[in-house]
Design an enzyme around this catalytic site. Sequence first.
Site, mmCIF file in Angstrom:
data_model
loop_
_atom_site.group_PDB
_atom_site.id
_atom_site.type_symbol
_atom_site.label_atom_id
_atom_site.label_comp_id
_atom_site.label_asym_id
_atom_site.label_seq_id
_atom_site.Cartn_x
_atom_site.Cartn_y
_atom_site.Cartn_z
ATOM 1 N N ARG A 117 9.085 -0.750 -10.439
ATOM 2 C CA ARG A 117 9.246 -1.820 -9.460
ATOM 3 C C ARG A 117 9.897 -3.052 -10.067
ATOM 4 N NH1 ARG A 117 3.200 -0.971 -7.735
ATOM 5 N NH2 ARG A 117 3.346 -0.302 -9.893
ATOM 6 N N LYS B 294 -11.836 4.952 -13.677
ATOM 7 C CA LYS B 294 -11.167 3.957 -12.825
ATOM 8 C C LYS B 294 -11.870 3.933 -11.467
ATOM 9 C CE LYS B 294 -6.271 2.733 -12.277
ATOM 10 N NZ LYS B 294 -4.905 3.241 -12.305
ATOM 11 N N SER C 269 -0.717 -0.006 -4.304
ATOM 12 C CA SER C 269 -1.971 0.365 -3.636
ATOM 13 C C SER C 269 -2.945 -0.814 -3.651
ATOM 14 C CB SER C 269 -2.610 1.568 -4.340
ATOM 15 O OG SER C 269 -1.758 2.688 -4.290
ATOM 16 N N HIS D 290 5.415 4.724 -2.605
ATOM 17 C CA HIS D 290 5.238 6.073 -3.175
ATOM 18 C C HIS D 290 6.050 7.094 -2.375
ATOM 19 C CE1 HIS D 290 1.002 4.625 -4.539
ATOM 20 N NE2 HIS D 290 1.742 4.718 -5.620
HETATM 21 P P1 ADP Z 1 -0.826 4.738 -11.670
HETATM 22 O O1 ADP Z 1 -2.281 4.391 -11.667
HETATM 23 O O2 ADP Z 1 -0.502 5.985 -12.399
HETATM 24 O O3 ADP Z 1 0.105 3.592 -12.008
HETATM 25 P P2 ADP Z 1 0.006 4.493 -8.909
HETATM 26 O O4 ADP Z 1 -0.515 5.303 -7.787
HETATM 27 O O5 ADP Z 1 -0.268 3.025 -8.852
HETATM 28 O O6 ADP Z 1 -0.573 5.192 -10.171
HETATM 29 O O7 ADP Z 1 1.572 4.689 -9.052
HETATM 30 C C1 ADP Z 1 2.138 5.938 -9.327
HETATM 31 C C2 ADP Z 1 3.598 5.746 -9.684
HETATM 32 O O8 ADP Z 1 4.295 5.230 -8.552
HETATM 33 C C3 ADP Z 1 3.871 4.761 -10.816
HETATM 34 O O9 ADP Z 1 4.976 5.234 -11.558
HETATM 35 C C4 ADP Z 1 4.234 3.486 -10.102
HETATM 36 O O10 ADP Z 1 5.065 2.651 -10.883
HETATM 37 C C5 ADP Z 1 4.984 4.046 -8.903
HETATM 38 N N1 ADP Z 1 4.971 3.133 -7.764
HETATM 39 C C6 ADP Z 1 3.904 2.550 -7.180
HETATM 40 N N2 ADP Z 1 4.279 1.758 -6.152
HETATM 41 C C7 ADP Z 1 5.642 1.836 -6.092
HETATM 42 C C8 ADP Z 1 6.648 1.213 -5.273
HETATM 43 N N3 ADP Z 1 6.324 0.337 -4.322
HETATM 44 N N4 ADP Z 1 7.945 1.533 -5.516
HETATM 45 C C9 ADP Z 1 8.250 2.400 -6.505
HETATM 46 N N5 ADP Z 1 7.360 3.005 -7.312
HETATM 47 C C10 ADP Z 1 6.078 2.726 -7.124
#
Ligand code: ADP
Length: 159
Positions: A90, A41, A128, A17
């Site tokens: 990703r 969630k 996460s 992130h």
């Molecule tokens: P959500 O529940 O909205 O998917 P996340 O917190 O899991 O929320 O992710 C927020 C955004 O960050 C999403 O667009 C996700 O694809 C992106 N993201 C999460 N981890 C990574 C990573 N390791 N590299 C690039 N983008 C990421």
Amino acid sequence: MTTAIYPGSFDPVTNGHLDIIRRAAKIADVLIVAVLNNPSKTSMFTVEERVEMLRETTKDIENVRVDSFSGLTVDYARKEHAVCMVRGLRAVTDFDYELQLSQTNKVLAPEVDTVFLATDLKYAYLSSSVVKEAAGFGGDISGFVPSYVQKKVLDKLAK
Ligand code: ADP
């Protein structure tokens, strides 16, 4: 001034992130990292805790603001006069869902675009959920999250 929002759960914020945040903050004048308050969630951290961790870990980036919101992301984007929403990609597994989400959002709010940033290869595996699972089984998460977040995760698991 161009405002972009980066919405997500950030439960908790990872190095993946943070990489997206740094890169998006170079493109937009103002980047708002927006934590979605989604009661349906189950999460490890409260919205307030997630916001606090994001604030701490992005405090060196001048044009980043951290906020939380409920409801539709496009409504929040409109309220903040954002021209786009940033999402990270990703792998192909993200693609189907993200494409559908961006198309839905485009129908709901044609003036707000979605911009995708491809993950840095270093973080392609990172989510996460991976952080929470690894930490839950006693794994070392120091390569996944900043030390500040690592401590918060370990504190939470100890409770
Ligand atoms: P959500 O529940 O909205 O998917 P996340 O917190 O899991 O929320 O992710 C927020 C955004 O960050 C999403 O667009 C996700 O694809 C992106 N993201 C999460 N981890 C990574 C990573 N390791 N590299 C690039 N983008 C990421």
